[in-house]
Design an enzyme around this catalytic site. Structure first.
Site, PDB file in Angstrom:
ATOM      1  N   ASP A 183       0.845  -1.188   0.000  1.00  0.00           N
ATOM      2  CA  ASP A 183       0.000   0.000   0.000  1.00  0.00           C
ATOM      3  C   ASP A 183       0.888   1.249   0.000  1.00  0.00           C
ATOM      4  O   ASP A 183       1.850   1.341   0.767  1.00  0.00           O
ATOM      5  CB  ASP A 183      -0.889  -0.020   1.249  1.00  0.00           C
ATOM      6  CG  ASP A 183      -1.789   1.179   1.357  1.00  0.00           C
ATOM      7  OD1 ASP A 183      -2.627   1.370   0.467  1.00  0.00           O
ATOM      8  OD2 ASP A 183      -1.649   1.931   2.340  1.00  0.00           O
ATOM      9  N   GLU A 237       1.829  -0.473  -5.056  1.00  0.00           N
ATOM     10  CA  GLU A 237       0.859   0.567  -5.386  1.00  0.00           C
ATOM     11  C   GLU A 237       1.716   1.838  -5.503  1.00  0.00           C
ATOM     12  O   GLU A 237       2.082   2.435  -4.491  1.00  0.00           O
ATOM     13  CB  GLU A 237      -0.191   0.727  -4.289  1.00  0.00           C
ATOM     14  CG  GLU A 237      -1.225   1.785  -4.641  1.00  0.00           C
ATOM     15  CD  GLU A 237      -2.175   2.081  -3.480  1.00  0.00           C
ATOM     16  OE1 GLU A 237      -3.377   2.289  -3.740  1.00  0.00           O
ATOM     17  OE2 GLU A 237      -1.720   2.111  -2.321  1.00  0.00           O
TER      18      GLU A 237
END
Length: 771
Positions: free
Chosen positions: A364, A400
């Site tokens: 993330d 990401e």
């Protein structure tokens, strides 16, 4: 197999058998609480603390039994050894040192702290003013000092015995080029599942249920990507509104699975899940959040890192160390530039990849991990650490590649060996099928694995993780049913969530009984899946999209730990048909090496082989010229993938089946002339999203005008001509795909037989415990 059989430690009830003052020096490594078969070693890093007290609790973590000062301090590690301690021991820390927020120090021994290396958490955060290092409501805010004891309101750590019998478990080691990610949520996937026992729903035990595994396996995906399972905290503002941090992007412990996902008292339940998935040939990928923690900014609670060594664990403003750098938008940013903090992150990765045997990670806001004080760097210490680690180089690493900090958007900038979420693919494909003008050149580039971003440094097409939907945003069903987001249930007056969704409702906002609108919507769903699975790159599917799961227009269900966020297994007939169509697409993808080739498409002519790797075709049957490429009104084009083109570094003709893909985003029929191709006899249609139930390879002669239905996706396979120099290899490739096509017509996705509505409404009490 019973989970209990995998543990040497018995269940602990009552006070641990521990003699006061039996503390020994121990070792500064490994960090955390480590059971060696005779006792437990405790080691905690802090560069500026003056004293660390080990606090022993009863088995439920409610009563503090004693405090023991760790006697040694070596290389900034406090450590001690308890020879009488055993697995099951519940503990926490109180860390002494200066409380000087302006200098970046926030020590407060009144606050019980979770061990950053704890392998299991006991209990959950119970929001109370005592959790804060300062006095709530004081005029000096966080410069004040709070003396209340927080132990009653904070989770504790438990010592674990990591012994586990893996049996004949083997990692699937799915090659990147065959990987298909399936993103899902541990609780959401099984909470309403009809055949999973109530006691197991929403847990690792539920996810490894036979019917659940059979369903995932039958669909054909290879790698199940789980939203965060690390122990996390429900934000106070959500709790006040009766909501939860459902997605889990609010980590408190990087080594401990969240207690709410355990059906048993044993963390080895997760190992059971991994072993079960591996036995079925499925990989387990973890979505991990190392960019921030649940402690927030200077006004946040003191739960762990903040009270252990605030100035080391977090990035602080250089000239105002009272305040945090907030590149994450969550209040704080983990300081991976500090060697001990970076070590914690890589230790955590090694723990999950080694001890827990997971197959990869999706990071993330990964840009933050690669950001040094000077900004994002492909040469960052974190990326270097991962690239040289012999264990981490063997698992899948997915970034990401963006955050909200300066220079935060870095798609295509991660080093070789990494894959990256490609949000440009998502937006371009959405816009194309929505019918936006001028999208043909862009979508041609995206379905070719975005060579402009990834074709460098020897990277392969699989580096582009292609997706159209993910946990954050509309489901695929809602993408074709809603023009606008409908997030009222989040309690923020529909202000949260993205407003630019590139969605279209086709005439009615939300559900409709209009059969014409429903038919168009489901054809568009098939178009999206066909585009995704026939693109170069690594496809990712959001769980439930394959049978048209809905969140009723909510595109930010992060707080919806309820029927909005959970998957509804009462699947409609149309949904089952869609799932079977997706299953067929996956089988075809795995049978067509052309789609998995390790070379990017550039459309250049190979004079030695006499072929192009790709030719972009106009509806007239010829190659597209400048006029077609620049025509903003064009919404239909073809992609001719020649199986004779070079497939690898060795210069020799390819032996794959030749394919023609036609994408028509126009709202009306377009006559597409099927081109004449050397070495072929005729075309066979294997996909037409207007005729999803076609179960035979329908022949079409060269130069036939195929009526491509408005908003449709087509795939044709070249039937080889007998006697042609490449016919033998091409015939084998054609036969292989034909066999897969026949299997797809017979196979069915393994849904459970029926849904018991009385058991799926809600199985939780109003105030469900988190542990």
């Amino acid at each position: 197999m019973k989970f209990e059989n995998n543990f040497k430690a018995a269940r602990i009830t009552g006070r641990p058998a521990l003699k006061r003052a039996r503390i020994e020096s121990g070792r500064p490594f490994p960090r955390g609480a480590t059971w060696d078969g005779l006792g437990v070693n405790f080691a905690l890093f802090s560069s500026t603390a003056t004293k660390v007290e080990l606090c022993i609790f009863d088995s439920e973590g409610k009563t503090e039994l004693e405090r023991i000062e760790l006697p040694e301090y070596t290389n900034e590690i406090f450590h001690g050894y308890l020879p009488d301690a055993r697995p099951g021991l519940v503990y926490g820390y109180r860390v002494h040192g200066p409380y000087e927020p302006d200098a970046g120090h926030r020590f407060n021994p009144n606050k019980l702290l979770i061990d950053p290396y704890a392998k299991q958490h006991v209990g959950a955060v119970q929001w109370d003013h005592a959790l804060f290092g300062y006095t709530i409501g004081h005029a000096d805010k966080d410069l004040s000092f709070d003396e209340r004891d927080s132990a009653a309101f904070v989770p504790k750590a438990r010592v674990v015995d990591q012994a586990f019998t893996w049996g004949d478990e083997r990692r699937p080691k799915v090659p990147w080029e065959r990987t298909i990610f399936y993103e899902t949520h541990v609780k959401g996937f099984t909470q309403r599942h009809p055949t999973v026992p109530k006691s197991d729903r929403g847990t690792f035990a539920g996810l490894m249920h036979r019917d659940v595994v059979d369903y995932i396996k039958s669909l054909g995906v290879t790698s199940v990507e789980l939203l965060p399972i690390h122990s996390f905290v429900d934000d106070s503002y959500l709790v006040e509104k009766g909501l939860r941090n459902y997605w889990g992007y609010n980590t408190l412990g990087f080594f401990a699975p969240d207690p709410r996902y355990l059906a048993t008292p044993f963390v080895n339940e997760f190992k059971e899940l991994v072993a079960t998935f591996h036995h079925a040939g499925l990989e387990v990928i973890l979505d991990v959040v190392y960019n921030h923690t649940a402690e927030g900014n200077e006004l946040g609670p003191t739960l762990s890192f903040k009270g252990i060594d605030n100035s080391a664990y977090y990035r602080l403003l250089p000239d105002q160390k009272r305040y945090y750098i907030n590149d994450t938008g969550t209040g704080n940013t983990v300081n991976t530039s500090h060697p001990r903090v970076m070590q914690m992150v890589t230790d955590s990765l090694r723990y999950w990849a080694g001890e827990m045997r997971v197959d990869g990670f999706r990071f993330d806001l990964a840009t933050i991990l690669a950001r040094e004080p000077t900004g994002f760097s492909e040469e960052s210490s974190f990326l270097h650490a991962c690239m040289q680690d012999p264990l981490l180089t063997e698992v899948k690493m997915v970034a990401e590649p963006w955050d909200c900090g300066p220079g935060g958007y870095q798609v295509g900038r991660f080093p070789p060996g990494w894959a990256e979420w490609n949000d440009g693919y998502r937006d371009t494909v959405r816009a194309f099928w929505k019918g936006d003008e001028g999208k043909v050149p862009a979508v041609a580039g995206k379905i070719s694995a975005s060579a402009d971003l990834f074709d460098k440094r020897g990277r392969r097409p699989w580096a582009s993780v292609n997706f159209i939907t993910a946990h954050d945003g509309f489901t695929l069903h809602d993408l074709v049913c809603y023009n606008d987001k409908h997030n009222e249930a989040n309690g923020e007056d529909n202000r949260d969530g993205h407003s630019h969704n590139l969605s279209y409702n086709y005439g009615v906002e939300g559900p409709t009984e209009d059969e014409g609108i429903t038919e168009v919507r489901f054809r568009q769903l098939r178009n999206f899946f066909s585009t995704l699975l026939f693109s170069r790159g690594t496809p990712m599917i959001l769980a439930g999209d394959e049978f048209a799961r809905t969140q009723n227009g909510n595109n930010n269900a992060y707080a919806q730990d309820n029927e909005i966020g959970w998957i509804d297994w009462n699947v409609t007939e149309e949904g089952r048909g869609l799932a079977e169509f997706v299953q067929k697409l996956i089988m075809l993808r795995q049978s067509l090496p052309m789609l998995r080739r390790g070379r990017f498409l550039h459309g250049t002519f190979d004079e030695e082989l006499g072929v192009k790797d790709v030719a972009w075709m106009s509806p007239s049957g010829g190659e597209m010229g400048d006029a077609e490429w620049t025509d903003t009104g064009a919404r239909c084009f073809g992609v001719l993938l020649d199986g004779r083109a070079q497939s690898e570094g060795v210069r020799r003709p390819g032996t794959d089946a030749t394919m023609l893909i036609v994408m028509n985003a126009h709202h009306d029929v377009v006559n597409f002339k099927l081109p004449d191709v050397a070495g072929g006899l005729r075309w066979r249609c294997i996909v037409d999203t207007n005729l999803p139930d076609r179960d035979e390879l329908v022949p079409f002669e060269f130069n036939t005008d195929y009526m491509a239905t408005g908003r449709s996706f087509l795939v044709f396979l070249l039937e080889p001509e007998e006697g042609h120099p490449t016919s033998e290899a091409a015939s084998r490739a054609f036969a292989h795909v034909a066999e897969a096509f026949a299997e797809a017509a017979i196979e069915r996705v393994r849904f459970s037989d029926e849904v018991d509505e009385t058991e799926t409404e809600s199985d939780e009490p109003e105030e469900a415990p988190l542990a």
